[in-house]
Design a protein around this motif. Structure first.
Motif, short mmCIF file in Angstrom:
data_model
loop_
_atom_site.label_atom_id
_atom_site.label_comp_id
_atom_site.label_asym_id
_atom_site.label_seq_id
_atom_site.Cartn_x
_atom_site.Cartn_y
_atom_site.Cartn_z
N ASP A 19 7.40 -6.53 -7.08
CA ASP A 19 7.34 -7.41 -5.72
C ASP A 19 8.30 -8.60 -5.64
O ASP A 19 8.61 -8.67 -4.53
N PHE A 20 8.38 -9.35 -6.57
CA PHE A 20 9.30 -10.22 -6.41
C PHE A 20 10.83 -9.82 -6.13
O PHE A 20 11.51 -10.31 -5.15
N ARG A 21 11.30 -8.96 -6.66
CA ARG A 21 12.70 -8.36 -6.57
C ARG A 21 12.69 -7.61 -5.17
O ARG A 21 13.78 -7.61 -4.47
N ARG A 22 11.62 -7.07 -4.74
CA ARG A 22 11.69 -6.50 -3.42
C ARG A 22 11.51 -7.58 -2.28
O ARG A 22 12.09 -7.40 -1.17
N SER A 23 10.83 -8.63 -2.47
CA SER A 23 10.54 -9.58 -1.44
C SER A 23 11.63 -10.69 -1.30
O SER A 23 11.63 -11.24 -0.13
N VAL A 24 12.34 -11.02 -2.34
CA VAL A 24 13.23 -12.07 -2.32
C VAL A 24 14.71 -11.38 -1.84
O VAL A 24 15.19 -10.32 -2.27
N GLN A 25 15.76 -12.43 -1.41
CA GLN A 25 17.01 -11.77 -1.03
C GLN A 25 17.67 -11.29 -2.34
O GLN A 25 18.16 -10.58 -2.49
N SER A 26 17.73 -12.36 -3.23
CA SER A 26 17.95 -11.83 -4.72
C SER A 26 17.36 -12.39 -5.85
O SER A 26 16.84 -13.61 -5.48
N ASP A 27 17.36 -11.86 -7.07
CA ASP A 27 16.89 -12.60 -8.09
C ASP A 27 18.08 -13.24 -8.76
O ASP A 27 17.83 -13.87 -9.79
N THR A 28 19.40 -13.20 -8.44
CA THR A 28 20.39 -13.73 -9.07
C THR A 28 21.29 -14.57 -8.05
O THR A 28 21.43 -14.35 -6.80
N VAL A 29 21.54 -16.05 -8.44
CA VAL A 29 22.39 -16.88 -7.96
C VAL A 29 23.72 -16.74 -8.62
O VAL A 29 23.67 -16.85 -9.90
N ASN A 30 24.96 -17.09 -8.02
CA ASN A 30 26.20 -16.92 -8.73
C ASN A 30 26.79 -18.39 -8.46
O ASN A 30 26.32 -19.07 -7.73
N VAL A 88 0.83 -0.97 -0.03
CA VAL A 88 0.01 -0.05 -0.01
C VAL A 88 0.89 1.25 -0.05
O VAL A 88 1.76 1.40 0.81
N GLY A 89 0.44 2.09 -0.72
CA GLY A 89 1.25 3.39 -1.00
C GLY A 89 2.54 3.28 -1.68
O GLY A 89 3.19 4.29 -1.92
N THR A 90 3.17 1.95 -2.00
CA THR A 90 4.27 1.88 -2.79
C THR A 90 4.27 1.68 -4.25
O THR A 90 5.19 1.76 -5.01
N GLY A 91 2.80 1.43 -4.57
CA GLY A 91 2.74 1.21 -5.93
C GLY A 91 3.08 -0.05 -6.55
O GLY A 91 3.19 -0.34 -7.67
N VAL A 92 3.53 -0.96 -5.61
CA VAL A 92 3.89 -2.35 -6.10
C VAL A 92 2.75 -3.20 -6.04
O VAL A 92 1.93 -3.42 -5.05
N VAL A 93 2.69 -3.93 -6.95
CA VAL A 93 1.41 -5.00 -6.86
C VAL A 93 1.93 -6.34 -6.65
O VAL A 93 2.98 -6.75 -7.10
N PRO A 94 1.15 -6.73 -5.68
CA PRO A 94 1.67 -8.00 -5.11
C PRO A 94 1.65 -9.21 -6.52
O PRO A 94 0.81 -9.11 -7.12
N GLY A 95 2.58 -10.03 -6.22
CA GLY A 95 2.79 -10.88 -7.48
C GLY A 95 3.63 -10.54 -8.72
O GLY A 95 3.64 -11.29 -9.45
N SER A 96 3.90 -9.31 -8.78
CA SER A 96 4.53 -8.51 -9.91
C SER A 96 6.09 -8.79 -9.81
O SER A 96 6.25 -9.31 -8.83
N ALA A 97 6.65 -8.52 -10.95
CA ALA A 97 8.25 -8.70 -10.90
C ALA A 97 8.84 -7.69 -9.85
O ALA A 97 9.70 -8.16 -9.20
#
Length: 173
Positions: free
Chosen positions: A60-71, A49-58
């Motif tokens: 939201d994913f980037r904000r919710s997980v530790q990282s989208d990348t594994v090395n 709410v107030g962030t403009g981020v839609v739950p389940g969106s890309a």
């Protein structure tokens, strides 16, 4: 005749007044004022709410997980403990949004032939996919692609090459 014109003008004024925009329930802040803190006064508390981020969106994913990348290590596609922790977080998020599909992009550093790096990127992407599937994510929701050494993050040297040896999870919904 003046009475018909007056009646028509009054009628037109009423029609225009009836089409006027209604005032919104919540007005934006006036110039110089600050907006209220996110999530206040809405009765909804989903973290977006107030962030403009839609739950389940890309986003939201980037904000919710530790990282989208594994090395990965040099010439490797093994999932190490750090990658496990990252992928476990991704699997948890994906479990919350069962209709979201992802693509896992496999990458390699600039050393080696194009063919070798495409194959290595493919093994890295599939390694991450298989890990997520083992954690309960439907493999049908996950596609993979290898870019090999075609999309480096930039730079040369060991630090840049280490960053290029990766698998990136991208939400495609």
């Amino acid at each position: 005749m003046a009475s018909k014109t007056t009646i028509l003008m009054l009628g037109a004024a009423l029609v225009v007044a009836g089409c006027a925009k209604k005032r919104p329930e919540v007005l934006p802040p006036a110039p110089g004022e600050t907006a209220p803190p996110a999530g206040t006064g809405t009765g909804i508390n989903d973290g977006s709410v107030g962030t403009g981020v839609v739950p389940g969106s890309a986003e939201d994913f980037r904000r919710s997980v530790q990282s989208d990348t594994v090395n990965f290590a040099l010439d490797s596609y093994d999932i190490d403990p750090t990658a496990r922790a990252i992928l476990d977080g991704q699997a948890t998020w994906l479990a919350q949004y069962p209709n979201v599909r992802v693509t896992i992009e496999g990458h390699a550093d600039e050393r080696g032939t194009r063919e070798y790096n495409l194959a290595l990127g493919d093994r890295r992407a599939n390694s991450a996919k298989n890990y997520l599937a083992a954690r309960g994510v439907d493999a049908g929701r996950i596609t993979t692609i290898s870019y090999g050494k075609e999309r480096p993050l930039g730079g040369s040297g060991e630090a840049a090459w280490a960053a290029d040896r990766r698998a990136v999870t991208v939400v495609i919904n």
